[in-house]
Write a protein that holds these residues in place. Structure first.
Motif, mmCIF file in Angstrom:
data_model
loop_
_atom_site.group_PDB
_atom_site.id
_atom_site.type_symbol
_atom_site.label_atom_id
_atom_site.label_comp_id
_atom_site.label_asym_id
_atom_site.label_seq_id
_atom_site.Cartn_x
_atom_site.Cartn_y
_atom_site.Cartn_z
ATOM 1 N N GLU A 204 -4.440 60.460 22.672
ATOM 2 C CA GLU A 204 -5.942 60.217 23.336
ATOM 3 C C GLU A 204 -5.758 60.131 24.718
ATOM 4 O OE1 GLU A 204 -7.013 56.287 22.197
ATOM 5 O OE2 GLU A 204 -9.095 56.562 22.899
ATOM 6 N N VAL A 205 -6.877 60.746 25.036
ATOM 7 C CA VAL A 205 -6.927 60.882 26.457
ATOM 8 C C VAL A 205 -7.827 59.670 26.874
ATOM 9 C CG1 VAL A 205 -8.004 62.233 28.388
ATOM 10 C CG2 VAL A 205 -6.957 63.581 26.381
ATOM 11 N N GLN A 206 -7.193 59.266 28.238
ATOM 12 C CA GLN A 206 -7.861 58.042 28.668
ATOM 13 C C GLN A 206 -8.002 58.211 30.367
ATOM 14 O OE1 GLN A 206 -5.991 54.260 27.253
ATOM 15 N NE2 GLN A 206 -7.771 54.067 25.939
ATOM 16 N N ALA B 208 -5.366 58.980 34.889
ATOM 17 C CA ALA B 208 -5.468 59.583 33.282
ATOM 18 C C ALA B 208 -4.006 59.521 32.554
ATOM 19 C CB ALA B 208 -5.864 60.985 33.482
ATOM 20 N N ALA C 254 -14.125 63.048 35.357
ATOM 21 C CA ALA C 254 -13.916 63.831 34.171
ATOM 22 C C ALA C 254 -12.718 64.856 34.134
ATOM 23 C CB ALA C 254 -15.108 64.458 33.852
ATOM 24 N N LYS D 92 -11.098 68.280 31.597
ATOM 25 C CA LYS D 92 -11.236 69.208 30.586
ATOM 26 C C LYS D 92 -10.059 70.051 30.464
ATOM 27 C CE LYS D 92 -14.833 72.145 28.481
ATOM 28 N NZ LYS D 92 -13.792 73.393 28.328
ATOM 29 N N GLU E 58 -15.000 68.721 24.820
ATOM 30 C CA GLU E 58 -13.615 68.512 25.232
ATOM 31 C C GLU E 58 -13.458 67.783 26.635
ATOM 32 O OE1 GLU E 58 -10.714 71.805 22.923
ATOM 33 O OE2 GLU E 58 -11.753 72.425 24.767
ATOM 34 N N SER F 114 -13.229 64.609 28.936
ATOM 35 C CA SER F 114 -12.766 62.957 28.763
ATOM 36 C C SER F 114 -13.259 62.602 30.175
ATOM 37 C CB SER F 114 -11.371 63.056 28.992
ATOM 38 O OG SER F 114 -10.716 63.642 27.719
ATOM 39 N N TRP F 115 -14.040 61.456 29.961
ATOM 40 C CA TRP F 115 -14.638 60.706 30.739
ATOM 41 C C TRP F 115 -14.144 59.215 31.403
ATOM 42 C CZ3 TRP F 115 -19.229 62.623 33.151
ATOM 43 C CH2 TRP F 115 -19.881 63.799 32.479
#
Length: 127
Positions: free
Chosen positions: A1-3, A24, A96, A98, A114, A116-117
């Protein structure tokens, strides 16, 4: 999971400076296109810094010469240094990321294929 986790921001008087940072996990910055956005309506975001995979960084005229974006691929971090702030810069700012080469200049905040924020950081500039 991207954070993506943001820090910094805050309140400052016009002419002052602030920095927003973003760390990130779950994504490799060197293989992603990165961007900073700020919210300009209820739920719409406009890109204010684009960090491309080849190292190019670009800005819209509204912040060019005042904002400086950077990234550290070894640490998976990115930062937005803001100087010469004006009240019109007051907004929620988002980092962000991507995978791949393209990320849209206008997008609904927190959305997009796609993308991520970060959680968003309030920046308030008083006159």
């Amino acid at each position: 999971e991207v954070q993506l986790v943001e820090s910094g921001g805050g309140s400052v008087q016009a002419g002052g400076s602030l920095t927003v940072s973003c760390t990130a996990t779950g994504i490799t910055f060197s293989s992603a296109t990165l961007a900073w956005y700020r919210q300009y309506s209820t739920n719409e975001c406009k890109m204010i810094a684009l960090l491309e995979r080849d190292g190019r960084i670009s800005y819209p005229d509204s912040v060019k010469g005042r904002f400086t974006a950077s990234q550290d691929n070894a640490k998976n971090t990115m930062s937005l240094q803001m100087s010469g702030l004006i009240p019109e810069d007051t907004a929620v700012y988002y980092c962000a990321a991507k995978p791949g080469l393209q990320i849209p200049p206008f997008v609904y905040c927190g959305q997009g294929f796609e993308i991520s924020w970060g959680q968003g950081t309030q920046v308030t500039v008083s006159s």
